[in-house]
Design a protein around this motif. Structure first.
Motif, PDB file in Angstrom:
ATOM      1  N   SER A   1      -3.947   2.118   2.705  1.00  0.00           N
ATOM      2  CA  SER A   1      -3.435   1.340   1.574  1.00  0.00           C
ATOM      3  C   SER A   1      -2.092   1.920   1.123  1.00  0.00           C
ATOM      4  CB  SER A   1      -4.428   1.337   0.414  1.00  0.00           C
ATOM      5  OG  SER A   1      -4.664   2.650   0.005  1.00  0.00           O
ATOM      6  N   VAL A   2      -1.242   1.021   0.640  1.00  0.00           N
ATOM      7  CA  VAL A   2       0.095   1.430   0.226  1.00  0.00           C
ATOM      8  C   VAL A   2       0.315   0.953  -1.207  1.00  0.00           C
ATOM      9  CG1 VAL A   2       2.552   1.191   0.674  1.00  0.00           C
ATOM     10  CG2 VAL A   2       0.946   1.202   2.574  1.00  0.00           C
ATOM     11  N   ILE A   3       0.828   1.844  -2.021  1.00  0.00           N
ATOM     12  CA  ILE A   3       1.139   1.470  -3.406  1.00  0.00           C
ATOM     13  C   ILE A   3       2.642   1.270  -3.499  1.00  0.00           C
ATOM     14  CG2 ILE A   3       1.103   2.235  -5.812  1.00  0.00           C
ATOM     15  CD1 ILE A   3      -1.663   1.939  -4.937  1.00  0.00           C
ATOM     16  N   SER A   4       3.032   0.172  -4.033  1.00  0.00           N
ATOM     17  CA  SER A   4       4.477  -0.082  -4.158  1.00  0.00           C
ATOM     18  C   SER A   4       4.963   0.404  -5.518  1.00  0.00           C
ATOM     19  CB  SER A   4       4.766  -1.567  -4.032  1.00  0.00           C
ATOM     20  OG  SER A   4       4.440  -2.206  -5.255  1.00  0.00           O
ATOM     21  N   ALA A   5       6.264   0.474  -5.600  1.00  0.00           N
ATOM     22  CA  ALA A   5       6.853   0.717  -6.909  1.00  0.00           C
ATOM     23  C   ALA A   5       6.734  -0.579  -7.714  1.00  0.00           C
ATOM     24  CB  ALA A   5       8.304   1.118  -6.753  1.00  0.00           C
ATOM     25  N   PRO A   6       6.869  -0.498  -9.032  1.00  0.00           N
ATOM     26  CA  PRO A   6       6.831  -1.739  -9.803  1.00  0.00           C
ATOM     27  C   PRO A   6       7.939  -2.679  -9.333  1.00  0.00           C
ATOM     28  CG  PRO A   6       6.661   0.132 -11.250  1.00  0.00           C
ATOM     29  CD  PRO A   6       6.982   0.665  -9.902  1.00  0.00           C
ATOM     30  N   HIS A   7       7.616  -3.914  -9.192  1.00  0.00           N
ATOM     31  CA  HIS A   7       8.628  -4.878  -8.751  1.00  0.00           C
ATOM     32  C   HIS A   7       8.242  -6.242  -9.285  1.00  0.00           C
ATOM     33  CE1 HIS A   7       6.131  -6.749  -5.457  1.00  0.00           C
ATOM     34  NE2 HIS A   7       5.441  -5.665  -5.759  1.00  0.00           N
TER      35      HIS A   7
ATOM     36  N   SER B   1       1.992  -3.287  -6.583  1.00  0.00           N
ATOM     37  CA  SER B   1       1.191  -3.880  -5.505  1.00  0.00           C
ATOM     38  C   SER B   1       0.490  -2.816  -4.692  1.00  0.00           C
ATOM     39  CB  SER B   1       2.096  -4.671  -4.560  1.00  0.00           C
ATOM     40  OG  SER B   1       2.772  -5.664  -5.265  1.00  0.00           O
ATOM     41  N   LEU B   2      -0.783  -3.132  -4.351  1.00  0.00           N
ATOM     42  CA  LEU B   2      -1.473  -2.323  -3.354  1.00  0.00           C
ATOM     43  C   LEU B   2      -1.665  -3.247  -2.149  1.00  0.00           C
ATOM     44  CD1 LEU B   2      -4.282   0.185  -3.629  1.00  0.00           C
ATOM     45  CD2 LEU B   2      -4.694  -1.782  -2.174  1.00  0.00           C
ATOM     46  N   SER B   3      -1.147  -2.826  -1.028  1.00  0.00           N
ATOM     47  CA  SER B   3      -1.285  -3.670   0.161  1.00  0.00           C
ATOM     48  C   SER B   3      -1.896  -2.836   1.286  1.00  0.00           C
ATOM     49  CB  SER B   3       0.083  -4.220   0.571  1.00  0.00           C
ATOM     50  OG  SER B   3       1.024  -3.172   0.636  1.00  0.00           O
ATOM     51  N   ARG B   4      -2.530  -3.557   2.193  1.00  0.00           N
ATOM     52  CA  ARG B   4      -3.243  -2.840   3.266  1.00  0.00           C
ATOM     53  C   ARG B   4      -3.419  -3.787   4.435  1.00  0.00           C
ATOM     54  NH1 ARG B   4      -8.435   0.247   1.381  1.00  0.00           N
ATOM     55  NH2 ARG B   4      -7.831   1.960   2.712  1.00  0.00           N
ATOM     56  N   GLU B   5      -3.273  -3.234   5.565  1.00  0.00           N
ATOM     57  CA  GLU B   5      -3.444  -4.072   6.761  1.00  0.00           C
ATOM     58  C   GLU B   5      -4.936  -4.215   7.054  1.00  0.00           C
ATOM     59  OE1 GLU B   5      -2.009  -2.627  10.631  1.00  0.00           O
ATOM     60  OE2 GLU B   5      -0.798  -4.463  10.673  1.00  0.00           O
TER      61      GLU B   5
END
Lengths: 335, 604
Positions: B167-173, B187-191
């Protein structure tokens, strides 16, 4: 022997009086002095053009003021009429503010013939005055923090040059001949495009009406081969009207559109590629610097008489950079 | 020689009195002590408060950390839920659906699941799945994507793809993938992978409303000026209350120091009022949460502390100074008393006895002083007594001497009378002279009965009368009652001599000397009166002037000068013997005469 006993009694009495006085003082005025922390808070009243939460620009100014107020530990009371054009309400607020005698007043004055007189009275009352956004001319100009419209115009002109490979031919759509900001923006564009053949194709006035701007652009575009390659629209309404005309004529991307300011509509146009660039102001910085200047003035330090806030060119490519996101999408703290 | 002109050393306390010296010394001592202790205790208190405050900030930031962590964990859980959900897996898997109807069912089921999650979580903005097979489902039934937003180029999409299942946490956007929606999110995104876990099949996205983090950070109270900010692994600012100012270069943040700091560490920057305390906490997803507090606020009551310390010190000082003044007064008072008494002695008062308080050093000093003054007094008295004695005997000697001129003259008269064959007169005069001599040289005491004195003066007058023949007459008028009292020897002779020489000798007619003696209360009064020429004021004064210092050589000269042994000497002799109230008075008038009054006490 009697004498020395008297001395002892006297000493004890004095001691008792001292101790009593001390503890008495603890619960009264001296204690307040001793136990109070820091200096008395300073009061600054800020009167914006509008306090409407729907106005992203003025909400961002407010954010900047609040950030500065927190940093400097002052009481900043932020007011403003609901409508940006309500000069009566703003004058009323100013008059009420003068009566309350704050340390400083920060005003974004609405253009009105009575404003000079009211601002004069602020100074007569011995209150420090800082003007923001609209540095109207009064005697011995007060400290002003405003957007550098001239430089923004120059940036717009330079963007037009680079977007057209060094051959700008710009049609300018302004709102009015007598609006200071627009006049300066236009002047900046003219400075940037000076020396280019047919750098400026013409200047048109929409009177701040989206419909009028649309009609002007439509008529310019529908005349077959366009003798210019760029629209520079000096206001948001002009930008939206012109964009609509470009989209209808299927000229998106072919005829460049460079606008000013930002709104959701403009952002979407940017994303869609209809609007190629927009010059975005930094209202947060303006508010921040305004309050800081007011406090500097109040404490008697020297302040730059004229501070200009620069604008940024935002294009489709850089619109989601961390810096520009913050400018385009003001994060509403009260959401 | 070189140091011949050396000045005396200045005293340590150049003050005049002992009291002020003592008070000054005490005050200095007390002042220094109080100032030093105040400063030290101030320093210690400030340090203690600062330490407490730092600990407190650390606690707060830990709290913030765990709050944010819980939101991120929650997103993680949602992502796990999606990952393990069969519908989702099937929906984005590579297998082809038979019909779009069947696909709709899946879409609806997944959407319902996401919606159910979203209902329970207010903090989640949206949940979406993007399959690599271009299938897409979100928490909304009908989702219109932003046609201008390129999902595949979005940072969260790309980084999730690159992370390969993590899982990847993004910076605020600003999330722009949904049409007409621009929300600030994290955002938390994950393949997502196929069931076998090998082939990647899509990207899962959970958006957390940034306002959640914003609220957490904003609600933290680190004083008026303190704030919380967040940086990511690369040191980019994730959240900062003054983010825009930092971007514009109007403000700066200590990003490098924060990057270098380990989780849980604290560091301070700036000095004095600008002192700031940074407390850094790491998270397991790479962010660092930093609390910044201002030194002057942390020690919120720094001013209070210093002012109350100042007050305490001031009161302490006031009391101590008062005490020092009192104490020094107490100490120096006996010395002052002693000094005052010494001043009196200096002026000649030897009857002083200084008051002795406690028997300390000063008391002993006082005692010694008293003894000394007593001795001086005794010595003085002794000296006076000796002097008086000496003077008395001097004067007595002076008076007992017979003027040689008188003797020659008298002897001349006797010879002359013998030649004239005036036997009777010769006998009378010689016997008078003999009596006169006898009483003069008699070894008797100073005091003799008045009878003897009268006898003496009578003999003297007899001789003088015979010498001056018919020029002089005398009368003795002595009250018989006083005859028994005692008087000085040869008291009256000088006055009679005086009356003859100054009053009568130069008078053409017959002169009369009257000697009266009577008692008056407890005194005896003699009067020697003549009706001679009288005296001028100047002459009277001259007479009263004491004659010579020793007076011993005078009688030899006085015969010619006619001053006798001096009226004043007699006066002095009376006063020495009988005391001040007694003595002589002279009344004189030109052409009328002189009257000398001699007053002595009645002595048995």
């Amino acid at each position: 022997m009697r004498k020395s006993r008297l001395t002892v009694v006297f000493t004890v009495m004095v001691l008792v009086v001292f101790i009593y006085a001390f503890f008495y003082a603890r619960f009264t005025g001296v204690a307040d002095w001793a136990l109070s922390s820091g200096e008395a808070d300073k009061n600054v009243i800020v009167i914006l053009k509008t306090s409407n939460v729907r106005s992203d620009f003025w909400q961002a100014v407010k954010g900047g003021i609040e950030a500065a107020a927190k940093e400097m530990v002052v009481n900043a009371e932020i007011q403003g009429p609901l409508a940006e054009t309500d000069a009566n309400a703003q004058i009323g607020l100013l008059e009420a503010a003068i009566l309350r005698k704050p340390h400083a007043i920060v005003v974004a004055p609405i253009n009105d013939y009575r404003m000079k007189d009211v601002l004069g009275r602020v100074r007569e009352a011995g209150i420090q005055l800082v003007l923001i956004d609209n540095p109207i001319e009064i005697e011995s100009p007060p400290v002003a923090i405003s957007n550098d419209h001239l430089r923004a115009g120059r940036l717009a002109g330079e963007t037009a040059i680079s977007m057209n490979g060094g051959h700008p031919k710009a049609a300018i759509i302004s709102d009015n001949v007598d609006v200071l900001a627009s006049v300066q923006r236009k002047k900046g564009i003219e400075e940037a495009l000076f020396g280019y053949t047919d750098g400026i194709y013409g200047t048109y006035y929409s009177l701040d009406s989206e419909e009028r701007a649309y009609l002007i652009a439509k008529s310019l575009l529908s005349s077959g081969e366009t003798p210019f390659n760029t629209f520079i629209t000096l206001t948001e309404s002009a930008t939206l009207g012109t964009a609509k005309a470009i989209e209808e004529e299927g000229q998106a991307g072919k005829v460049k559109l460079i606008g000013f300011e930002s709104s959701i509509e403009e952002i979407q146009l940017l994303e869609a590629g209809v609007l190629n660039a927009t010059l975005v102001q930094r209202p947060f910085n303006m508010g921040y610097l305004a309050l800081k200047s007011a406090l500097k003035l109040e404490s008697g330090r020297s302040v730059e008489p004229d501070t200009h806030i620069e604008s940024t060119v935002v294009t489709r490519l850089n619109m989601y950079s961390p810096e520009n996101q913050k400018l385009l999408f003001p994060f509403n703290e009260n959401e | 020689m070189l140091f011949g002109n050396r000045r005396p050393l200045l005293p340590l306390f150049p003050l005049k009195s002992i009291q002020s010296s003592i008070s000054f010394a005490f005050s200095c001592l007390i002042l220094v002590t109080i100032v030093v202790t105040s400063l030290i205790s101030y320093r210690l208190s400030v340090d203690a408060v600062e330490q407490n405050a730092t600990g407190y900030i650390e606690e707060i930031i830990k709290q913030v950390n765990s709050n944010i962590q819980s939101y991120v964990d929650n997103m993680e859980n949602i992502s796990l839920l999606a990952m393990t959900n069969k519908d989702v897996k099937y929906y984005i898997s590579d297998n082809d659906f038979i019909s779009t109807e069947e696909r709709r069912v899946y879409e609806k089921r997944i959407s319902d699941l996401f919606q159910a999650i979203l209902y329970t979580r207010q903090d989640i903005a949206s949940i979406m799945v993007f399959g690599y097979n271009d299938r897409f489902v979100s928490d909304r039934r009908i989702t219109s994507l932003n046609p201008n937003a390129d999902v595949r180029n979005a940072p969260w999409y790309k980084s999730a793809k690159a992370a390969g299942g993590q899982s990847v946490i993004s910076a605020p956007h600003v999330q722009n993938i949904i049409q007409n929606e621009y929300r600030w999110v994290v955002s938390l995104s994950r393949e997502l992978r196929s069931t076998d876990g090998i082939s990647p099949e899509g990207i899962f996205l959970v958006d957390l409303n940034l306002s959640v983090i914003n609220d957490i950070c904003r609600q933290i109270n680190l004083g008026n000026k303190g704030y919380v900010f967040i940086v990511d692994q690369e040191g980019n600012i994730v959240y900062h209350p003054q983010q825009q100012l930092i971007y514009s270069g109007l403000a700066s943040e200590k990003i490098d120091e924060v990057n270098a700091a380990a989780s849980g560490a604290s560091f301070t920057t700036g000095e004095g009022d600008g002192k700031r305390i940074y407390s850094v906490q790491g998270t397991n997803f790479g962010w660092k949460i930093v609390g910044v507090a201002y030194g002057d606020e942390l020690i919120a009551n720094k001013d209070t502390l210093s002012r109350s310390l100042f007050l305490y010190a001031f009161f302490g000082l006031a009391i101590a100074l008062l005490l020092s003044v009192l104490l020094s007064h107490q100490l120096s008072r006996p010395i002052k008393n002693l000094q005052k008494d010494m001043k009196l002695v200096e002026k000649g008062n030897f009857d002083i006895k200084t008051e002795i308080g406690q028997m300390n050093e000063i008391g002993q000093l006082g005692r010694t002083f008293n003894m000394m003054v007593g001795q001086i007094k005794n010595l003085m008295e002794e000296a006076i007594l000796t002097q008086e004695q000496k003077r008395k005997s001097e004067l007595a000697l002076l008076q007992s001497q017979i003027n040689p001129h008188f003797l020659y003259n008298t002897l001349d008269s006797i010879i002359w009378m013998a030649e004239q064959k005036k036997h009777e007169e010769v006998v009378l005069m010689t016997s008078a002279l003999a009596k006169l001599f006898r009483s003069s040289i008699s070894k008797e005491k100073e005091l003799v009965p008045i009878r003897v004195e009268i006898e003496h003066i009578k003999n003297y007058l007899i001789i003088q009368k015979m010498r001056y023949n018919n020029q002089l007459d005398y009368r003795l008028d002595i009250a018989p009652s006083i005859m028994m009292y005692r008087s000085l020897k040869i008291l009256l002779q000088p006055f009679v001599e005086n009356a003859i020489y100054h009053g009568i000798r130069n008078k053409p007619e017959m002169g009369l000397i009257t000697i009266r003696g009577y008692e008056e209360e407890d005194r005896i009064v003699f009067e020697v009166e003549d009706d001679g020429l009288g005296m001028t004021e100047e002459k009277l004064e001259m007479l009263l002037e004491p004659v010579g210092g020793s007076g011993l050589s005078d009688p030899l000269q006085s015969g010619s000068g006619g001053k006798g042994i001096g009226i004043s000497n007699v006066n002095e002799r009376i006063k020495l013997f009988f005391g001040e109230p007694y003595g002589i008075q002279i009344r004189s008038e030109l052409e009328v005469g002189t009257c000398v009054t001699i007053i002595i006490p009645k002595l048995d």
